[in-house]
Design an enzyme around this catalytic site. Structure first.
Site, mmCIF file in Angstrom:
data_model
loop_
_atom_site.group_PDB
_atom_site.id
_atom_site.type_symbol
_atom_site.label_atom_id
_atom_site.label_comp_id
_atom_site.label_asym_id
_atom_site.label_seq_id
_atom_site.Cartn_x
_atom_site.Cartn_y
_atom_site.Cartn_z
ATOM 1 N N GLU A 1 -21.599 -2.312 -36.665
ATOM 2 C CA GLU A 1 -20.929 -3.011 -37.761
ATOM 3 C C GLU A 1 -21.898 -3.198 -38.920
ATOM 4 O O GLU A 1 -23.052 -3.604 -38.700
ATOM 5 C CB GLU A 1 -20.388 -4.360 -37.280
ATOM 6 N N HIS B 1 -13.983 -7.431 -39.162
ATOM 7 C CA HIS B 1 -14.440 -8.486 -38.260
ATOM 8 C C HIS B 1 -15.033 -9.673 -39.025
ATOM 9 O O HIS B 1 -16.067 -10.229 -38.640
ATOM 10 C CB HIS B 1 -15.479 -7.933 -37.273
#
Length: 205
Positions: free
Chosen positions: A134, A153
C-alpha cells in the site's frame, strides 16, 4: 450523459447470502448494518463459541460459505494461518456470479489469484480496500480490470481525525495521572496492577 451500458450489472442485496470470514468487531458492525436488508448471513469463525454468534447468523465452515455466498467479505486478522486464506482453490469454490470484498488486510487474499479469477470471470467481481503493498503500485494488473473496485484503505482518514489525535492524547494522559482509566484500553486486565503502582507512587509522594 454517459452512454447506457449494453448490460445492466447492478444487483439487489435483497434475498442474497452474505458470507463473512471472521466475526470480530468490524464483522459484527457489518451484521448490524445489514439488518433490514432481507439477506441471509453466514459466517466462518472457527474460534468463536456458539453462544457468541450474533442472532440471525449461521455459522458454517469455509467451504460451505464460499459455495453458497453471493458476497464473500473478508474480516480476518492477518496471521500466518490466514495469509492467502483466499487463494486459487477458494476462488474456484465461489459462485461465478459472486463478489469478493476485502477490507481486512491485503495478505489475507492471494492478489495474483484474485486477478486471474477476475480476468477469467471465475467470479463476477471484487471490491478491494487493502493490498499487500500500500498504496497499490501504479503498475498493478488489478488496475486493468473492469470488474474490480479498488479503494485506498483510508476511508476514515479525515482532517478532523488527524486534528483530534493530540487533544485525545493529552486528555488520556491527564486522566491516567488522575487515576481514570481511558475509554479505550487494549489490555484492561492490567488495571489492578496499574492501580497498585499508583498507590505505591502516592505513598512515596
Amino acid at each position: 450523459c454517459a452512454p447506457r451500458p449494453p448490460v445492466l450489472r447492478a444487483r439487489m442485496l435483497k434475498g442474497k447470502t452474505i458470507g463473512l470470514i471472521g466475526l470480530g468487531r468490524i464483522a459484527r458492525g457489518v451484521i448490524q448494518r445489514l439488518q433490514g436488508w432481507s439477506v441471509d448471513i453466514v459466517a466462518c469463525s472457527p474460534g468463536t463459541q456458539a453462544s457468541r454468534i450474533p442472532g440471525g447468523v449461521r455459522l458454517v465452515d469455509l467451504d460451505e460459505l464460499l459455495a453458497i455466498s453471493d458476497i464473500v467479505s473478508v474480516h480476518a486478522t492477518l496471521t500466518e494461518q490466514s495469509r492467502n486464506l483466499i487463494g486459487p482453490a477458494e476462488l474456484r469454490k465461489m459462485k461465478r456470479n459472486a463478489y469478493l470484498i476485502n477490507t481486512a488486510r491485503g495478505g489475507c487474499v492471494d492478489e495474483q489469484a484474485v486477478y486471474e479469477a477476475l480476468r477469467s470471470r471465475i467470479i463476477a467481481g471484487a471490491a478491494l480496500d487493502t493490498f499487500t503493498v500500500e498504496p497499490l503500485p501504479a503498475d498493478s494488473p488489478l488496475r486493468e480490470l473492469d470488474n474490480a473496485i479498488l479503494t485506498p484503505h483510508m476511508v476514515g482518514h479525515t482532517q478532523e481525525l488527524f486534528a483530534s489525535f493530540a487533544p485525545a492524547c493529552v486528555e488520556n494522559v491527564e486522566g491516567i495521572l488522575d487515576g481514570v482509566v481511558p475509554a479505550f484500553v487494549c489490555n484492561p486486565s492490567v488495571e489492578p496492577a496499574w492501580r497498585g503502582r499508583l498507590r505505591e507512587l502516592d505513598a512515596l509522594a
